[in-house]
Motif scaffolding. Sequence first.
Motif, mmCIF file in Angstrom:
data_model
loop_
_atom_site.group_PDB
_atom_site.id
_atom_site.type_symbol
_atom_site.label_atom_id
_atom_site.label_comp_id
_atom_site.label_asym_id
_atom_site.label_seq_id
_atom_site.Cartn_x
_atom_site.Cartn_y
_atom_site.Cartn_z
ATOM 1 N N THR A 194 1.148 52.642 14.580
ATOM 2 C CA THR A 194 2.114 52.003 14.016
ATOM 3 C C THR A 194 3.521 52.563 14.735
ATOM 4 O O THR A 194 4.403 51.545 15.035
ATOM 5 C CB THR A 194 2.670 52.886 12.849
ATOM 6 O OG1 THR A 194 1.255 52.525 11.755
ATOM 7 C CG2 THR A 194 3.659 52.422 11.898
ATOM 8 N N TYR A 204 3.375 49.903 17.752
ATOM 9 C CA TYR A 204 3.787 48.549 17.366
ATOM 10 C C TYR A 204 5.230 48.480 17.351
ATOM 11 O O TYR A 204 6.018 47.492 17.935
ATOM 12 C CB TYR A 204 3.272 48.374 16.279
ATOM 13 C CG TYR A 204 3.678 47.230 15.435
ATOM 14 C CD1 TYR A 204 3.143 45.848 16.108
ATOM 15 C CD2 TYR A 204 4.693 46.933 14.647
ATOM 16 C CE1 TYR A 204 3.893 44.621 15.637
ATOM 17 C CE2 TYR A 204 5.208 45.564 14.178
ATOM 18 C CZ TYR A 204 4.615 44.395 14.696
ATOM 19 O OH TYR A 204 5.194 43.250 14.024
ATOM 20 N N ARG A 214 6.397 44.879 8.357
ATOM 21 C CA ARG A 214 6.886 44.821 9.559
ATOM 22 C C ARG A 214 7.946 43.723 9.881
ATOM 23 O O ARG A 214 8.811 43.940 10.622
ATOM 24 C CB ARG A 214 5.883 44.962 10.470
ATOM 25 C CG ARG A 214 4.911 43.570 10.527
ATOM 26 C CD ARG A 214 3.533 43.870 11.454
ATOM 27 N NE ARG A 214 2.864 42.700 11.702
ATOM 28 C CZ ARG A 214 2.053 42.270 10.586
ATOM 29 N NH1 ARG A 214 2.086 42.998 9.393
ATOM 30 N NH2 ARG A 214 1.343 41.068 10.660
#
Length: 444
Positions: A21, A24, A437
């Motif tokens: 996470t 990213y 996201r």
Amino acid sequence: MIHTLHEIVWGPWLLFAFLGTGIYYTVVFRFFQVRKLKYWLGETLGSMGKGENREEKKRGVSQFQSACTALAATIGTGNIVGVAAALTAGGPGAIFWMWISAAIGMMTAYGETFLGIRFRKRQADGTWLCGPMVTLDRGLRRPALGFLYGVCCIMTSLGMGSMVQANSLAETARYSWNVPSAASGIILIGAVFLITQGGIRKIASVSEKIMPFSAGIYIFFSMAVILSSFSQIPGILAKVFQSAFEPAAAAGGAAGFFVSKSLQYGISRGVFSNEAGLGTLAILHGAAEETTARQQGMWAMAEVFIDTIVICTLTALVILLATDGDPGRTGLEGAALTAFCFSLKMGTAGEWLVSFSMAIFAFATIIAWYYLGRQALAYVTERLSFGKQYAHILFSALYLNAVFWGCVSGMEAVWEFADVWNGLLAVPNLIALAALRKEVEKPL
């Protein structure tokens, strides 16, 4: 039973979920935490106190107060006890992985705090309800996941927020001042009760006063110890990097991953310390008035930086310099190990310094986590058709009980209980960070 559950929850799958996470968001935002270091520091630490006045504080909690409350929740036993535990279990290399965890965790903290502010809502009393439980409900349209997060947050507040902090405070008082654990528990219950009954404004006001002062003292004396052994630093850093990449088998599950103990303990203790990925920073920043999602997201980044890159590093260097890179040989652990290392360099004054800092950090974390638990409880009780009027009273009683039992319980059991709920708390938050996201806007 608890140990087995701890090994399952904190297996490589969760470590890679945290890392994945953070990586990213780091890549998508083009390493913003590194490229724009001067910018986000200027927008946060460089702007402390600017634009705040008495009228703004009357309306609610200021940006600076919310940041101090968040720091109160993050700067706690993880910075002293957690670092000592990581170095003892994972070797000198654990601090390297704490740095990595923090570096990428800064963008995780930005993302979860941005989403928290983006989807927060006003309650009937005029205060904000904010955090992953609200994000999962209003943003992802998954109230069941929001409810799960709320329940896990309540349990984490009773474990990491109260028991762990109280346990470390009592251990420190017993080691340094021969105060019986039960006596520490009684005194602590009284102090926590007096502060927490004033709500978020009282908690924020106290945090604003004690956190800059206590953190400043700890940083100053840590630097004094480190500079007194300046010639040893290159050798210690060499041990850190060498140890960081020494492989050891860890619970790999079906995937059969191999993870170094340094990585396993470094990342898990890094998360315990700075809380990036748990979603709790979003709850704490949700109380701020006159702000934007970007601003509070950058404040969350700054808190992770201060917590791990600054304070955890100082603690680690003091321990490694005092023990020549081998903290395990002392036979001590936790706060006692850190206090012992300060005393080697500064005598009794050093031991008392770390004990004082430990007590202040732990107390500040306890009162901040009370607010976290209450926020989660407010969300959970919205969805229950019974017991709403008694829920807050029951939670307060349970929280104060957890504080006392944390003082008198064994350290290992308390830490593993807290770690399990930490891991479970992270799962729905990481789901929200992945699914939403595209809702997170660039910091700049």
